[in-house]
Write an enzyme that holds these catalytic residues in place. Sequence first.
Site, PDB file in Angstrom:
ATOM      1  CG  ASP A   1      -1.773  -8.041  -2.637  1.00  0.00           C
ATOM      2  OD1 ASP A   1      -0.784  -8.739  -3.191  1.00  0.00           O
ATOM      3  OD2 ASP A   1      -1.483  -7.841  -1.419  1.00  0.00           O
TER       4      ASP A   1
ATOM      5  CE  LYS B   1      -3.268  -0.184   3.310  1.00  0.00           C
ATOM      6  NZ  LYS B   1      -3.762  -1.586   3.798  1.00  0.00           N
TER       7      LYS B   1
ATOM      8  N   GLY C   1      -5.356 -13.423  -1.755  1.00  0.00           N
ATOM      9  CA  GLY C   1      -4.207 -13.040  -1.635  1.00  0.00           C
ATOM     10  C   GLY C   1      -3.408 -12.370  -2.899  1.00  0.00           C
TER      11      GLY C   1
ATOM     12  CG  ASN D   1       0.441 -22.526   5.091  1.00  0.00           C
ATOM     13  OD1 ASN D   1       0.143 -21.584   4.075  1.00  0.00           O
ATOM     14  ND2 ASN D   1       1.486 -22.521   5.723  1.00  0.00           N
TER      15      ASN D   1
HETATM   16  P1  NAD Z   1       2.089 -13.867   5.353  1.00  0.00           P
HETATM   17  O1  NAD Z   1       3.620 -13.633   4.868  1.00  0.00           O
HETATM   18  O2  NAD Z   1       2.027 -13.789   6.772  1.00  0.00           O
HETATM   19  O3  NAD Z   1       1.438 -15.366   4.888  1.00  0.00           O
HETATM   20  C1  NAD Z   1       1.865 -16.015   3.580  1.00  0.00           C
HETATM   21  C2  NAD Z   1       1.236 -17.112   3.277  1.00  0.00           C
HETATM   22  O4  NAD Z   1       1.212 -17.508   2.032  1.00  0.00           O
HETATM   23  C3  NAD Z   1       1.624 -18.546   4.039  1.00  0.00           C
HETATM   24  O5  NAD Z   1       0.712 -19.100   4.407  1.00  0.00           O
HETATM   25  C4  NAD Z   1       2.571 -18.843   3.110  1.00  0.00           C
HETATM   26  O6  NAD Z   1       2.732 -20.337   3.554  1.00  0.00           O
HETATM   27  C5  NAD Z   1       1.772 -18.815   1.999  1.00  0.00           C
HETATM   28  N1  NAD Z   1       2.765 -18.981   0.709  1.00  0.00           N
HETATM   29  C6  NAD Z   1       3.820 -18.195   0.325  1.00  0.00           C
HETATM   30  N2  NAD Z   1       4.137 -18.372  -0.769  1.00  0.00           N
HETATM   31  C7  NAD Z   1       3.537 -19.421  -1.364  1.00  0.00           C
HETATM   32  C8  NAD Z   1       3.663 -20.122  -2.391  1.00  0.00           C
HETATM   33  N3  NAD Z   1       4.430 -20.001  -3.443  1.00  0.00           N
HETATM   34  N4  NAD Z   1       2.625 -21.215  -2.702  1.00  0.00           N
HETATM   35  C9  NAD Z   1       1.743 -21.415  -1.600  1.00  0.00           C
HETATM   36  N5  NAD Z   1       1.670 -20.841  -0.512  1.00  0.00           N
HETATM   37  C10 NAD Z   1       2.721 -19.687  -0.481  1.00  0.00           C
HETATM   38  O7  NAD Z   1       1.331 -12.835   4.449  1.00  0.00           O
HETATM   39  P2  NAD Z   1      -0.270 -12.332   4.848  1.00  0.00           P
HETATM   40  O8  NAD Z   1      -0.103 -11.094   5.570  1.00  0.00           O
HETATM   41  O9  NAD Z   1      -0.840 -13.525   5.578  1.00  0.00           O
HETATM   42  O10 NAD Z   1      -0.787 -12.082   3.227  1.00  0.00           O
HETATM   43  C11 NAD Z   1      -1.239 -13.321   2.584  1.00  0.00           C
HETATM   44  C12 NAD Z   1      -1.411 -12.550   0.910  1.00  0.00           C
HETATM   45  O11 NAD Z   1      -2.494 -11.860   1.082  1.00  0.00           O
HETATM   46  C13 NAD Z   1      -0.202 -11.776   0.748  1.00  0.00           C
HETATM   47  O12 NAD Z   1      -0.076 -12.139  -0.791  1.00  0.00           O
HETATM   48  C14 NAD Z   1      -0.729 -10.281   0.689  1.00  0.00           C
HETATM   49  O13 NAD Z   1      -0.055  -9.348  -0.015  1.00  0.00           O
HETATM   50  C15 NAD Z   1      -2.114 -10.486   0.518  1.00  0.00           C
HETATM   51  N6  NAD Z   1      -3.156  -9.348   1.125  1.00  0.00           N
HETATM   52  C16 NAD Z   1      -3.881  -9.114   0.449  1.00  0.00           C
HETATM   53  C17 NAD Z   1      -4.924  -8.089   0.872  1.00  0.00           C
HETATM   54  C18 NAD Z   1      -6.069  -7.683   0.283  1.00  0.00           C
HETATM   55  O14 NAD Z   1      -6.803  -6.641   0.360  1.00  0.00           O
HETATM   56  N7  NAD Z   1      -6.552  -8.597  -0.721  1.00  0.00           N
HETATM   57  C19 NAD Z   1      -4.829  -7.321   2.006  1.00  0.00           C
HETATM   58  C20 NAD Z   1      -3.511  -8.007   2.805  1.00  0.00           C
HETATM   59  C21 NAD Z   1      -2.762  -8.809   2.420  1.00  0.00           C
END
Ligand code: NAD
Length: 333
Positions: A234, A79, A232, A171
């Site tokens: 990663d 990917k 979250g 949130n």
């Molecule tokens: P997004 O940008 O749409 O949403 C981010 C979320 O995190 C929002 O709810 C925001 O309010 C919150 N946030 C941001 N900074 C913050 C902080 N300092 N304190 C508290 N809350 C905070 O992102 P998304 O696409 O929903 O992805 C969320 C997370 O998941 C990202 O870190 C992304 O890298 C991770 N992710 C992980 C995987 C996995 O396989 N584990 C896959 C995809 C995304």
Amino acid sequence: MSDANSVNDSEGLIIVSEAACKSVIDRDSAFSAVENVFASMSKGDAYNFPVIREAIGYADALYGFKSGFDRAGKALGLKSGGYWPGNEAKGLTNHQSTIFLFNPDNGKLRALVGGNYLTAVRTAAASAVSIAHLARKDSKVIGMIGAGHQSTFQLRAALEQRSFEKVVAWNGNKERLKKLQAVAEEMGIPFESVEREQLCSEADVIITITSAFEPLLMKEWIKPGTHIACMGTDTVGKQEVDANLLASATVFTDEIAQSISLGEAQHAIKSGTIKESDITTLGDVINGMHPGRRNEDEITLFDGTGVGLQDLAVASAAARLAVEKGKAQHISL
Ligand code: NAD
């Protein structure tokens, strides 16, 4: 099991668009693909290659590759994609990715598969698989920390794993919780926006899916018997929960190498709060090599770091189903 090879060379190069992925991959097929590949990883039949992730010094973007090979599912590929923070203002998703599948018998490029929808469903499937195998059977309240792009996918998949009777959510920006409320209401489940400590006092299962760089949940807040899926974190430096929580929980992950380096466990490992040997793969639980939850009071924590093999598993299923259902485009090379 999904098999990229069932899409044979005579099909030419297959292109599976984002729309085609949405029409052929549902939550059940994502769940099965992810559960199977976690099992294959635990048996040593599938492994991930080292991840590349770079700040490219252009458009503030992070770009990289996740790749691997599943011998059992015959999925070979990668990917490619990353995060473009300016995209939202242009009406595009910030995370952009494409999955490339190769024929493991001869190295030919087999398929190009849109990776945006598949990333969301495979990530949601990972926490759902963890809930299915580790959460208490009588779990009634689910707590959501985070309300970004991934969160509604996470909630929908999780709600199918237990007979949940209430959703509590937090949130930073409360306005964004409306999307989660709409999912709960669609499923006929009461929804409440709460503060984090209250969420922990009520929830039997908690999903964290934020981009936070500091702990949002403290060890003292978590009640016995809770299952937490930390989804979250990663990347090096990100953190969603108190490192001490990992010492009081039984910790599971998709892949130990990622968990200790860039997953939620990175901080507890760095501070010596837990050791690498304290972490078990979810695949070991799926394969019956580890009992998983041992009692009703145990706190279980799944560190879902996101591995390339998850992407290859769902993309292989998408390619096969898109060909079967006439949704793929074919190009002869
Ligand atoms: P997004 O940008 O749409 O949403 C981010 C979320 O995190 C929002 O709810 C925001 O309010 C919150 N946030 C941001 N900074 C913050 C902080 N300092 N304190 C508290 N809350 C905070 O992102 P998304 O696409 O929903 O992805 C969320 C997370 O998941 C990202 O870190 C992304 O890298 C991770 N992710 C992980 C995987 C996995 O396989 N584990 C896959 C995809 C995304």
